[in-house]
Design a protein around this motif. Structure first.
Motif, PDB file in Angstrom:
ATOM      1  N   ASN A  43      46.328   5.847  21.005  1.00 29.31           N
ATOM      2  CA  ASN A  43      45.793   6.210  19.688  1.00 29.31           C
ATOM      3  C   ASN A  43      46.430   5.338  18.600  1.00 29.31           C
ATOM      4  OD1 ASN A  43      48.297   7.576  20.315  1.00 29.31           O
ATOM      5  ND2 ASN A  43      48.094   8.577  18.343  1.00 29.31           N
ATOM      6  N   ILE A  63      41.794   4.629  20.900  1.00 33.12           N
ATOM      7  CA  ILE A  63      40.968   5.752  20.425  1.00 33.12           C
ATOM      8  C   ILE A  63      41.525   6.299  19.111  1.00 33.12           C
ATOM      9  CG2 ILE A  63      40.221   6.459  22.740  1.00 33.12           C
ATOM     10  CD1 ILE A  63      42.344   8.808  22.377  1.00 33.12           C
ATOM     11  N   ASP A  67      38.473  11.250  18.741  1.00 37.43           N
ATOM     12  CA  ASP A  67      37.801  10.886  20.001  1.00 37.43           C
ATOM     13  C   ASP A  67      38.191  11.809  21.147  1.00 37.43           C
ATOM     14  OD1 ASP A  67      36.448   8.690  18.990  1.00 37.43           O
ATOM     15  OD2 ASP A  67      38.068   7.288  19.482  1.00 37.43           O
ATOM     16  N   GLU A  70      35.909  14.543  21.770  1.00 37.77           N
ATOM     17  CA  GLU A  70      34.473  14.208  21.733  1.00 37.77           C
ATOM     18  C   GLU A  70      33.917  14.119  23.148  1.00 37.77           C
ATOM     19  OE1 GLU A  70      32.513  13.855  19.150  1.00 37.77           O
ATOM     20  OE2 GLU A  70      34.008  13.816  17.531  1.00 37.77           O
ATOM     21  N   PHE A  73      33.669  10.628  24.779  1.00 38.87           N
ATOM     22  CA  PHE A  73      34.931  10.103  25.326  1.00 38.87           C
ATOM     23  C   PHE A  73      35.290  10.836  26.618  1.00 38.87           C
ATOM     24  CE2 PHE A  73      39.619  10.507  25.609  1.00 38.87           C
ATOM     25  CZ  PHE A  73      39.895   9.176  25.924  1.00 38.87           C
TER      26      PHE A  73
END
Ligand code: GAR
Length: 193
Positions: A43, A63, A67, A70, A73
């Motif tokens: 991240n 990401i 994400d 989500e 992902f």
């Protein structure tokens, strides 16, 4: 264990920082000539882990915090049928809708003897400082399955050590680092074998 037609398994490492664990894990398995496709998810686009693992042949996916929860992902990760998902210094909480797809296949390493010194905000130096502040005699590492609560999943392995002089958070970090380098790959190897 899940392998593709060529006998390769996918292992995914989630990491946010320096990446010494990620690097050490990949080196260990490369040396032993395991057929593994490595993907590192981070991240943090500035994380040291990116350069370290790219050199070793791992793919990288950067990401955002959002994400993680989500569906798009999550489905991309499900599609990889990972043999294991390893959190190695990953600082974001893994959401429940992600976790539910990977029962007992997500593990984390934590630099203390859980349940002591775990939970939100307890990572890296914050853990070691508290341990020293509280004049603990021992600390150690915990490798555990990840559930929806920070650092509360079922414990797979712990190793304790006596805290050596000088009892500073830096020297403790050094002691813990050595334990992580030695034991994390061994536990991962057991889990995927
Ligand atoms: C490791 O010491 C790991 O145990 C810790 O972050 C460090 C990452 O180092 N994880 C946590 O504190 C999780 N709560 P690295 O990026 O060099 O592997």
């Amino acid at each position: 264990m899940n392998t593709d037609v060529n006998g390769f398994m996918n292992i995914i490492i989630f990491a946010s920082g320096n990446g010494s664990n990620a690097e050490n894990i990949i080196k260990y398995f490369n040396k032993k000539k395991y057929n593994i496709n490595w993907l590192t998810v981070t991240n943090n686009k500035h994380a040291g882990v990116i350069e370290k693992v790219t050199k070793l042949g791992a793919k990288i996916k950067i990401i955002s915090k959002n994400d993680l929860g989500e569906e798009i992902f999550i489905h991309s990760i499900i599609g990889l049928k990972p043999a294991l998902i390893i959190l190695a210094g990953f600082l974001l909480k893994i959401p429940e809708n992600f976790i539910k797809n990977f029962n007992n296949r997500i593990i984390n390493i934590h630099p203390s003897l859980l349940p002591k010194y775990g939970g939100k905000g307890m990572y890296g130096q914050f853990v070691h400082r508290k341990v020293i502040e509280n004049k603990e005699i021992k600390s150690g590492i915990t490798i555990h399955f990840v559930n929806e609560k920070y650092d509360e999943g079922k414990i797979i392995f712990q190793k304790d050590i006596e805290i050596k002089e000088p009892k500073t958070s830096d020297s403790l970090a050094n002691q813990i680092h050595k334990l992580e380098m030695k034991y994390f790959p061994l536990i991962i190897e057991k889990l995927i074998s």
